[in-house]
Design a protein around this motif. Sequence first.
Motif, short mmCIF file in Angstrom:
data_model
loop_
_atom_site.label_atom_id
_atom_site.label_comp_id
_atom_site.label_asym_id
_atom_site.label_seq_id
_atom_site.Cartn_x
_atom_site.Cartn_y
_atom_site.Cartn_z
N ILE A 93 -3.71 5.13 -1.92
CA ILE A 93 -3.64 4.04 -1.13
C ILE A 93 -2.20 4.07 -0.64
CG2 ILE A 93 -5.25 2.66 -2.23
CD1 ILE A 93 -2.99 0.94 -3.40
N VAL A 94 -2.12 3.42 0.59
CA VAL A 94 -0.60 3.03 1.12
C VAL A 94 -0.55 1.64 1.28
CG1 VAL A 94 1.12 3.47 2.84
CG2 VAL A 94 -0.30 5.42 2.02
N ASP A 95 0.24 0.90 0.88
CA ASP A 95 0.35 -0.54 0.82
C ASP A 95 1.66 -0.72 1.49
OD1 ASP A 95 0.21 -3.36 0.82
OD2 ASP A 95 0.08 -3.49 -1.32
N PRO A 96 1.73 -1.32 2.96
CA PRO A 96 2.99 -1.74 3.58
C PRO A 96 2.97 -3.25 3.52
CG PRO A 96 1.19 -1.27 5.04
CD PRO A 96 0.66 -0.97 4.00
N THR A 97 2.04 -3.84 3.12
CA THR A 97 1.84 -5.56 3.27
C THR A 97 3.23 -6.28 2.71
OG1 THR A 97 0.82 -5.68 1.39
CG2 THR A 97 -0.26 -5.35 3.29
N LEU A 98 3.90 -5.65 1.66
CA LEU A 98 4.96 -6.58 0.98
C LEU A 98 6.30 -6.08 1.76
CD1 LEU A 98 3.96 -6.13 -2.90
CD2 LEU A 98 3.56 -8.07 -0.99
N ASP A 99 6.46 -4.83 2.10
CA ASP A 99 7.53 -4.19 2.57
C ASP A 99 7.32 -2.93 3.66
OD1 ASP A 99 10.13 -3.29 3.47
OD2 ASP A 99 10.72 -2.77 1.43
N PRO A 100 7.06 -3.37 4.83
CA PRO A 100 6.52 -2.23 5.87
C PRO A 100 7.59 -1.27 6.02
CG PRO A 100 6.19 -4.65 6.84
CD PRO A 100 7.01 -4.90 5.62
N SER A 101 8.84 -1.46 5.89
CA SER A 101 9.92 -0.44 5.68
C SER A 101 9.75 0.64 4.81
CB SER A 101 11.24 -0.87 5.84
OG SER A 101 11.59 -1.59 4.58
N SER A 102 9.05 0.02 3.77
CA SER A 102 9.28 0.99 2.44
C SER A 102 7.50 0.90 1.65
CB SER A 102 10.32 0.64 1.44
OG SER A 102 10.08 1.72 0.23
#
Length: 256
Positions: A74-83
């Motif tokens: 998985i790739v989860d950008p929801t908390l910090d799209p920059s990281s």
Amino acid sequence: MAVPIITLYDVPNHSPQPWVPNSWRVRFILNHKRLMYRTQWVQFPDVETTLRGIGALPSSWRSDGRPVYALPAIVDPTLDPSSPKVLSNLNQIVEYLEATYPARPVFPEGSRALQGLFVWHIQEIFVKPLLPIMIPLSHQNLPEHSQIYFRNNPSQSPFGPVPTTTMILPEQRERAWSIAKEQFDLLATMLDKNRGDGDGVVAMGTEVSYADFALCAVLIWIERVDTRDGWTRVRSWNGGRWARLYDRCRPLMEVY
């Protein structure tokens, strides 16, 4: 701007449609927690390149020290799209989703250790009699690109040795199903102890949990890969218990 959502990396079959048990565990959790996500399909020969490309660590390591890249990831950008958070180890994904999104938990309070033992039993004991049937059929259901890859690189097969044929003799098939039914019977006897203080279907009480997702993922694997008669057999065993569990999990089988 588009709202960041989780990406689930999964392996297609001919359709494509999801069929891999480990990926279904993650999809069940995402659906149960009502998280926004999309599925990115990756054929087996492209898994390592894809995971390296998104900065994923190896899923595990071989005994000779070589890295193994495997799905789900998985790739989860929801908390910090920059990281964004990138994970490619099933257990780490499960722990991350439960800790990061605690609403609608999949581990009822105080059950994590027991559920861990239950899931270990499913993947290490319960499922093994099914492998002589399911491994050849799983290879057969892969896209041709993946089938050719594994024929040329048998050591890379996630299912074990690449079968030289997808056929299994009728008597071998019946014997394998007979042994598998013994495991289903044992598990049904264990789960039946919940009757009286549970609903008699799920592993704990009256609500689905991670243990149910691990078990139902195997049921989906049978249903979607052994299209001959596998699910027809299993759904009738133990008084229809497995069909009832499948139906309990059905609302969480959406694919995004």
